[in-house]
Every structure is written in C-alpha cells, then in structure tokens.
Design a protein around this motif. Structure first.
Motif, mmCIF file in Angstrom:
data_model
loop_
_atom_site.group_PDB
_atom_site.id
_atom_site.type_symbol
_atom_site.label_atom_id
_atom_site.label_comp_id
_atom_site.label_asym_id
_atom_site.label_seq_id
_atom_site.Cartn_x
_atom_site.Cartn_y
_atom_site.Cartn_z
ATOM 1 N N SER A 1 102.755 74.424 9.973
ATOM 2 C CA SER A 1 103.238 73.056 9.812
ATOM 3 C C SER A 1 104.126 72.951 8.579
ATOM 4 C CB SER A 1 102.065 72.080 9.661
ATOM 5 O OG SER A 1 101.120 72.227 10.689
ATOM 6 N N ASP A 2 103.804 73.708 7.549
ATOM 7 C CA ASP A 2 104.569 73.703 6.301
ATOM 8 C C ASP A 2 104.238 74.980 5.535
ATOM 9 O OD1 ASP A 2 102.339 72.950 4.099
ATOM 10 O OD2 ASP A 2 101.998 71.750 5.899
ATOM 11 N N GLU B 1 104.949 77.200 1.496
ATOM 12 C CA GLU B 1 105.422 77.202 0.116
ATOM 13 C C GLU B 1 105.459 78.645 -0.371
ATOM 14 O OE1 GLU B 1 106.900 75.401 -3.267
ATOM 15 O OE2 GLU B 1 106.141 74.276 -1.534
ATOM 16 N N TYR C 1 108.581 74.731 12.156
ATOM 17 C CA TYR C 1 109.672 75.604 11.759
ATOM 18 C C TYR C 1 110.228 76.423 12.909
ATOM 19 C CZ TYR C 1 108.805 74.227 7.025
ATOM 20 O OH TYR C 1 108.678 73.477 5.889
ATOM 21 N N SER D 1 99.054 75.236 6.959
ATOM 22 C CA SER D 1 99.936 75.457 5.817
ATOM 23 C C SER D 1 99.835 76.913 5.380
ATOM 24 C CB SER D 1 99.542 74.543 4.656
ATOM 25 O OG SER D 1 99.558 73.182 5.043
#
Length: 254
Positions: free
Chosen positions: A133-134, A136, A2, A117
């Motif tokens: 990395s990701d 939510e 990101y 994450s």
C-alpha cells in the motif's frame, strides 16, 4: 497501489521477472515447534566485534543496484507464504521491514488486508512490490527509528534479513513500538546470506543457534511475551534439497 498505471510498478514497463506465488506447488508444509532453551543473562553479552562485517562500507552502495531475484528457493518461499496465510488474520495492518520487490505474502493479501507497508534499502525494488500500500526506503543500520506512529500495525514481518542488522536490539524495540498491543512480529530465517554483509557472530553459528540468538534479541528489546519458534521447511515434492525455513514469533505484551 504501486502496481497500477504506467507510473507505478517498473514491471509494467517491460521489467520481466519470474514470480513465486507459493500456490499450486508439489510440496507439503508442516509446522514443527522448535524449543528455545538457551538462558540469556540479564544484560546483553554481545561485543562490538560480534557485529562487525567483512564489508564495512555503507550498505547504500551495496544495495544501490536492484536485485530482482529470490534469496531463498521456491520451496522455502512457498512454505513462508502458506505460513503467512494461516497466521495473519484478514483485515490486518502489516509492516514488512528490510523488504524488497517481493514480500512473500499470499496473492490475495492486498485485497484482504487493511494495509501493507514496507521499509527497505532499494526504492526501485520497493516500487516493484505490487503487494504494498505504501513504502519508505530506509537503512536500519544507519537509523533504526521506523517512520510510523506508535501502535500502527497488527503484524510486522522480516524475511531472512535480521542477520544483516548491526543494531538488531534497537530495531526490535522499534518493531515493538509500532506494533499494537497483542500484535506480533514474525521473523523468518534460512541458511543463505550475503556473507560479506552478515554480522560476524551469525556466520559462526548454525541454524539452531540462529534461532536462539534471535530469541535473545527479542529478550533484550523488551516488551514481548515468550517467543515461539517453528521449523516450516517444505516437505516431500520433487527436490532432494530444500532451503531450510524457520520462524520466530514474538507477541507484544498487552
């Protein structure tokens, strides 16, 4: 990642904040074991009143505006960063719950870890976290289920946030679910908080009692080996006052 490109990290588009790296600091970082001595009853002794907060409104409103600040001081950040460096093996898959624009991991972690994450309240803060990395966006006070398959992670971290959870036992059951057998949860805690959002019984306890409470949460969540606690408060250096910093580690049963 990101952080890459003009559509990524908001900090690449003129949003400037100071970053504590945890390195090249004047402090020492002792790790002092803390004995957990409270015997918890077979069933949780907590009442609904224990989890009330001064501000009972939806947390989404409280966290709607990004807070690109540190909630603990630099010595505490540095001690946590060094602890992570010494205790999270290379190649690990990591999940940071209740995360924000920083996860306090060492600078090399995005290159040395398999995956990082995160879940957290504010999407913009998570987007500004260049170690992920990701991510939510997730309000664990509304829905504790984590958006990951069983046994996805080697390590789950949570930084100075367990005191805000109104369903902490259910949240730790989810942590256990997404951990691989033998994986570990690393919860860190200091003495700072948003008092309007911390649960009632937390505000009535001291640092030592907080550790015992977190240990109780793990006991009632189930599926963890006996926990270990540490005082990792930074030592020496130029400041007379430093935020205290504590760790509780819980390893998932194999």
């Amino acid at each position: 990642k990101y952080a890459n490109g003009p559509e990524g990290n908001p900090r690449t588009r003129g949003l400037l904040v100071r970053r504590f790296t945890g390195d090249s600091t004047p402090w020492n970082f002792p790790v002092r074991p803390v004995s957990l001595v409270k015997t918890w009853p077979e069933q949780p002794p907590f009442t609904p009143e224990n989890f009330l907060r001064a501000d009972q409104q939806d947390d989404g409103s409280f966290y709607a505006i990004p807070r690109l600040v540190y909630h603990i001081d630099e010595p505490a950040v540095a001690s946590l960063t060094q602890y992570y460096r010494q205790n999270i093996p290379k190649g690990s898959s990591i999940l940071d719950i209740c995360s924000s624009w920083v996860s306090h991991y060492p600078l090399e972690f995005p290159d040395t870890m398999k995956r990082i994450s995160a879940t957290g309240m504010n999407a913009l803060e998570l987007k500004a976290n260049d170690q992920l990395s990701d991510f939510e966006p997730k309000n664990l006070n509304i829905e504790t289920k984590l958006p990951y398959p069983d046994e996805s992670f080697d390590v789950v971290t949570c930084v100075v946030s367990i005191d805000y959870l109104i369903h902490p036992i259910e949240a730790l059951k989810e942590v256990n679910r997404v951990l691989k057998p033998g994986g570990k949860a690393i919860l860190s805690q200091s003495n700072r908080c948003f008092q309007s959002k911390a649960i009632a019984m937390w505000l009535q306890m001291n640092d030592r009692q907080h550790l015992e409470l977190i240990n109780g949460y793990f006991q009632y969540a189930g599926g963890f080996l006996p926990r270990k606690a540490y005082d990792i408060t930074a030592a020496d250096g130029p400041n007379e006052y430093r935020d205290p910093m504590f760790i509780i580690e819980a390893v998932k049963e194999s």
